[in-house]
Design an enzyme around this catalytic site. Sequence first.
Site, short mmCIF file in Angstrom:
data_model
loop_
_atom_site.label_atom_id
_atom_site.label_comp_id
_atom_site.label_asym_id
_atom_site.label_seq_id
_atom_site.Cartn_x
_atom_site.Cartn_y
_atom_site.Cartn_z
N ALA A 153 54.31 71.39 73.58
CA ALA A 153 55.28 72.32 74.17
C ALA A 153 54.57 73.40 74.98
O ALA A 153 55.02 73.76 76.07
CB ALA A 153 56.14 72.94 73.07
N TYR A 154 53.48 73.90 74.45
CA TYR A 154 52.69 74.92 75.14
C TYR A 154 52.10 74.36 76.43
O TYR A 154 52.18 74.99 77.50
CB TYR A 154 51.59 75.40 74.19
#
Length: 251
Positions: A153-154
């Site tokens: 996600a990052y």
Amino acid sequence: MMKLQDKVAIITGGAGGIGSGMALAMAKEGAKVVIIDVNEEQGHAMEQELQGISADSLFIKADLTDHANLKTVVETVVEKYGKLDVLVNNAHASRQTMFADVPTEELELSMNTGFYPTWYLMQAAYPYLKETKGNVINFASGAGLNGHETQAAYAAAKEAIRGISRVAANEWGRDGINVNIISPIADSPGVRAWAEAQPEYYEAVVSKIPMGRFGHVEEDIGRVAVFLASEDSKYITGQTIMVDGGSIQLR
């Protein structure tokens, strides 16, 4: 003459970590630094420290996930100081989960605290940066460049930020606006949390840093941010600057 004398800079996530390091470095070079953060206690403490260096510096409490109000944040700064010279999009929150298990809410957390604030603040700041021929400094990560485990996600948000930064650099270069990206390795609270969660992975990363250490948030990362915010970098745009002790050597 200090490198950022009388320049007005916004730094998101400026109350701690890399953001505070950049804020201190810029204030010491004469900038009026406005830190944007959701942490009120840390924000006011950082404001006092900054005002001891650059008297007109300021803390504004804001939730960056409230995207509708980001334009107001920029307008508040311009109303107070009369201009905007530097926008630093540093704030970002995420959780660590293996890619196949990432729930929608974790992807949304990363995008809503990192990518979307960067997008909307850049749009809001554009007309004012055009007037000052200013600078945007965004943030990437080795998590996206190398695809670190548990960082899906990052990494997605960080690589999206790199993409729009290059587009803005191409579109805004004719306006005299520089848009660059720092990809750091720094001894920040986030890195310390990662080290605790994955100590073996952390030690493996440190062992591969040619300079043998994580960067200092002010002396290493902050000084590069000063350079990118100054007149010294006016012919540099669209670049990802690796401030990581040589960990990733782009070609």
